[in-house]
Design an enzyme around this catalytic site. Sequence first.
Site, short mmCIF file in Angstrom:
data_model
loop_
_atom_site.label_atom_id
_atom_site.label_comp_id
_atom_site.label_asym_id
_atom_site.label_seq_id
_atom_site.Cartn_x
_atom_site.Cartn_y
_atom_site.Cartn_z
N ASP A 83 19.96 33.72 13.52
CA ASP A 83 21.30 33.16 13.38
C ASP A 83 21.19 31.67 13.10
O ASP A 83 20.09 31.14 12.89
CB ASP A 83 22.14 33.46 14.64
CG ASP A 83 21.55 32.87 15.91
OD1 ASP A 83 20.71 31.94 15.84
OD2 ASP A 83 21.94 33.34 17.00
N GLN A 84 22.30 30.97 13.12
CA GLN A 84 22.33 29.55 12.79
C GLN A 84 21.48 28.71 13.76
O GLN A 84 21.00 27.64 13.42
CB GLN A 84 23.77 29.04 12.78
CG GLN A 84 23.90 27.64 12.25
CD GLN A 84 25.35 27.21 12.13
OE1 GLN A 84 26.25 27.87 12.64
NE2 GLN A 84 25.57 26.10 11.46
#
Length: 143
Positions: free
Chosen positions: A18-19
């Site tokens: 994810d980010q």
Amino acid sequence: MSAVVHTHRLQVRYGETDQMGVVYHANYLTWFEVGRTEFLRHSGLTYRELEEKGVLLPVAEATLRYKLPARYDDWVEIRTRIEELTPVRLTFAYEVYRIPDETLLVSGKTMHAFTTPTMKPIRLSRAEPDVYAWLLAQYEGGA
């Protein structure tokens, strides 16, 4: 508990995170699938060969226990073994470790039914006794 444990290493790719650079939780199920595919291949039988014999292994249940996250660029090792084998189902157990520090990140299981290509349940010990005997050898630690 199975004496045959197969290990497979992979490096976490950017697209699996994810980010925050943490592996997205569902990707561990994909890694479990890699683990069992490589377990079978390394032991001498592939999914393709099972399918050619008319045997499918659909997932009937999956469980995961998250302990610590894997992160982008980590190297991880997926350890796969057969936890349970009956004539109608097969359960694999998995552990995912960060290496080289041997930190356990995730553990889990997948339970599979033996079916025909039309998803009709079968007793593998009757339908394909040689395949059942081969799986039993993996479960008991021989090859």
